[in-house]
Design a protein around this motif. Structure first.
Motif, PDB file in Angstrom:
ATOM      1  N   LYS A  17       0.832  -1.206   0.000  1.00  0.00           N
ATOM      2  CA  LYS A  17       0.000   0.000   0.000  1.00  0.00           C
ATOM      3  C   LYS A  17       0.866   1.255   0.000  1.00  0.00           C
ATOM      4  CE  LYS A  17      -3.926  -1.966   2.609  1.00  0.00           C
ATOM      5  NZ  LYS A  17      -4.677  -1.870   3.885  1.00  0.00           N
ATOM      6  N   GLU A  42      -8.363  -7.805   0.943  1.00  0.00           N
ATOM      7  CA  GLU A  42      -8.268  -6.488   1.587  1.00  0.00           C
ATOM      8  C   GLU A  42      -7.462  -5.513   0.731  1.00  0.00           C
ATOM      9  OE1 GLU A  42      -6.191  -4.572   5.570  1.00  0.00           O
ATOM     10  OE2 GLU A  42      -6.892  -6.646   5.647  1.00  0.00           O
ATOM     11  N   ALA A  72      -9.509  -4.374  -2.254  1.00  0.00           N
ATOM     12  CA  ALA A  72     -10.528  -3.408  -1.834  1.00  0.00           C
ATOM     13  C   ALA A  72      -9.912  -2.024  -1.651  1.00  0.00           C
ATOM     14  CB  ALA A  72     -11.184  -3.890  -0.542  1.00  0.00           C
ATOM     15  N   TRP A  73      -8.737  -1.974  -1.092  1.00  0.00           N
ATOM     16  CA  TRP A  73      -8.022  -0.694  -0.905  1.00  0.00           C
ATOM     17  C   TRP A  73      -7.660  -0.079  -2.252  1.00  0.00           C
ATOM     18  CZ3 TRP A  73      -3.020   0.990  -2.059  1.00  0.00           C
ATOM     19  CH2 TRP A  73      -2.599   2.141  -1.422  1.00  0.00           C
ATOM     20  N   THR A 126      -9.210  -0.560  -5.028  1.00  0.00           N
ATOM     21  CA  THR A 126     -10.466  -0.156  -5.669  1.00  0.00           C
ATOM     22  C   THR A 126     -10.921   1.206  -5.155  1.00  0.00           C
ATOM     23  OG1 THR A 126     -11.093  -2.470  -5.943  1.00  0.00           O
ATOM     24  CG2 THR A 126     -12.849  -0.837  -6.119  1.00  0.00           C
ATOM     25  N   GLU A 127     -10.818   1.430  -3.855  1.00  0.00           N
ATOM     26  CA  GLU A 127     -11.189   2.720  -3.269  1.00  0.00           C
ATOM     27  C   GLU A 127     -10.356   3.858  -3.845  1.00  0.00           C
ATOM     28  OE1 GLU A 127     -10.882   2.513   0.955  1.00  0.00           O
ATOM     29  OE2 GLU A 127     -12.466   0.992   1.176  1.00  0.00           O
ATOM     30  N   ARG A 128      -9.095   3.592  -4.120  1.00  0.00           N
ATOM     31  CA  ARG A 128      -8.205   4.617  -4.657  1.00  0.00           C
ATOM     32  C   ARG A 128      -8.367   4.811  -6.161  1.00  0.00           C
ATOM     33  NH1 ARG A 128      -3.356   6.189  -2.810  1.00  0.00           N
ATOM     34  NH2 ARG A 128      -2.419   5.598  -4.823  1.00  0.00           N
ATOM     35  N   ASP A 146      -9.001   0.315 -11.354  1.00  0.00           N
ATOM     36  CA  ASP A 146      -9.725   0.590 -12.599  1.00  0.00           C
ATOM     37  C   ASP A 146      -8.883   0.155 -13.793  1.00  0.00           C
ATOM     38  OD1 ASP A 146     -11.593   1.699 -10.961  1.00  0.00           O
ATOM     39  OD2 ASP A 146     -11.065   3.780 -11.386  1.00  0.00           O
TER      40      ASP A 146
END
Length: 486
Positions: free
Chosen positions: A350, A395, A398-399, A401-403, A407
């Motif tokens: 991350k 996890e 998902a992180w 994807t949020e950022r 995409d």
């Protein structure tokens, strides 16, 4: 999440001298002989005898450094031992020397390595030796923990060093006759025996791609997203099937799976990663074991290719990978409790995404492999680490994807090699090592597809070139996995 320190990098290289089977054999033989005769260190005659014995044994040392005797070939290593005992049946046997050698070997592998070392490095129980002794005795990989290979090798070498040194150093006619003509015939016979064994019985090495990769251009109108390669180090294919890994299995079902993805020979971590990200084989990229004698790959990697088009790739992994991939590696310390290792690696991944935003990120999850090595791949603890990796990858995605980093991103999930029975053995392609989990997921990937044709991990680098619009690495041989894409 700490980086690997300079001390850890050097210590990892030193450990490989004892971990890898080829350097271990001469180091152990010489050390045991010197320890056994420690009381004679002040006697110049002893050093003369020791030196002459080593000189006599040098061709055998070289022979056993060259030939591994992988898997079932190790059963034939006792033939030269028996031949030597028959040829020099009048030689007095120093039983104490051989008892010391066997005792020290079992102490080193079962307690120092399997218990003390793993406790200090990854938090394994002080009682791990109760299981580790069984793993050592049936281990089949190319490390020093391969008892069935190492025992006949160092026992024969000790016999030659002790017998030849004593008889050569003895100036009397009765004591000085070692039978050098016989010994030369023995050496020639052993060398011929080894060559015949490997030429006629060593037939499981994967075939190489004969030519270089054919360049394939991606469609011009296709959006270029990031690419993530998530490597669960040492994950056996059958154990992954048994594991409760809902996220990865859902991804696999919704993507493209290669059911016969083959690793390279020898199936050692640094070798496999080097082949995956150069697209070629050890004989070309120069990394032939975890013990890297000359640092750095000899050919271009995918990271070099990306630089040519102004893109950036990073490899997040343990210190061993620096030996081949150099500055393209974001190192992580391997000195931590194994229950925390993959969590810390994910948090570091991350951080790399947040601070560096690479176009390609390769992440090496290490807890599964380390559990296999310390506790065995056929036990519940190993499967549990696969399940923990599944949750952590869910996890991490998902992180991303949020950022918005997910995409148009393509994800490749795989292992670099599997693991055999024993101490998580891998290297010689025993059962459980050869074929690895491998699937792709993303908006550009075909959904619900299984491809059963045999493929090789050398296809990873050219496929990354295709996805990221970069030129092929200079020596890439694997075909682009185009049948995975729409």
């Amino acid at each position: 999440m700490k980086k690997a320190s300079g001390f850890e990098i050097v210590a990892a290289r030193c450990w490989n001298l004892l971990n890898e089977g080829k350097p271990f054999t001469p180091i152990f033989t010489v050390s045991v002989y010197a320890l056994y005769h420690m009381g004679s260190w002040g006697d110049g005659a002893f050093w003369t005898q020791f030196g002459l014995g080593l000189l006599a044994g040098l061709p055998l040392f070289a022979l056993y450094f060259h030939y591994d005797f992988p898997l079932f070939l190790r059963n034939y290593l006792w033939f030269p031992v028996v031949a030597a005992l028959i040829l020099w049946r009048d030689a007095p046997l120093e039983l104490g020397l051989y008892a010391l050698a066997i005792g020290l070997f079992l102490f080193f592998t079962i307690y120092f390595w399997g218990t003390f070392y793993y406790h200090l490095r990854i938090g394994t129980s002080w009682w791990n030796f109760k299981r580790f002794w069984k793993l050592v005795l049936k281990n089949s990989d190319s490390t020093s923990g391969n008892a069935q290979e190492q025992l006949p090798k160092f026992l024969l070498l000790l016999f030659v060093v002790d017998t030849a040194g004593a008889k050569w150093a003895d100036a009397s006619a009765a004591g000085g006759d070692f039978g050098w003509g016989t010994y030369l015939l023995f050496l020639a016979g052993t060398a011929l025996f080894a060559w015949v064994m490997h030429r006629n019985l060593f037939d499981w090495k994967p075939k190489e791609m004969p030519g270089y990769t054919t360049p394939i251009e991606a469609p011009a109108d296709r959006p270029e997203g990031k690419v993530f390669v998530l490597v669960i180090d040492g994950m056996r294919k059958d154990r992954f099937e048994e594991a409760d890994a809902p996220f990865l299995k859902k991804w696999r079902a919704a993507g493209t799976e290669y059911t016969q993805m083959e690793t390279v020979y020898p199936a050692r971590t640094v070798v496999c990663f080097s082949s995956m990200f150069t697209g070629t084989y050890p004989r070309e990229h120069g990394i032939t074991s975890n013990m890297v004698w000359k640092l750095g790959i000899k050919v271009e990697s995918i990271f070099d290719s990306l630089r040519k088009v102004g893109k950036r790739g990073r490899l997040l992994g343990i210190a061993h990978l620096i030996d081949s991939m150099g500055d393209d590696v974001e190192s992580v310390t391997a000195v931590m409790h194994n229950d925390k290792a993959d969590r810390n690696i994910m948090e570091r991944a991350k951080l790399i995404m947040a601070e560096q935003d690479p176009d390609l990120l390769v992440v090496q999850f290490i807890a599964t492999d380390q559990t296999g090595h310390s506790m065995g791949a056929l036990y519940g603890e190993y499967r549990q680490k696969i399940e923990e990796a599944d949750a952590l990858i869910a996890e991490f995605v998902a992180w991303l994807t949020e950022r918005g980093d997910a995409d148009d991103a393509t994800f490749i999930v795989c292992a670099d090699h599997g693991q055999a029975d024993g101490i998580g053995g891998h290297g010689h392609l025993d059962e459980g090592e050869r074929y690895v989990p491998f699937f792709l997921h993303g908006p550009r990937v075909r959904q619900g597809v299984k491809i059963d044709a045999k493929q090789s991990l050398v296809s990873v680098a050219p496929t990354l070139s295709y996805l990221l619009g970069a030129p092929l690495p200079s020596h890439s041989r694997g075909p682009v996995l185009t049948d995975a894409f729409e």
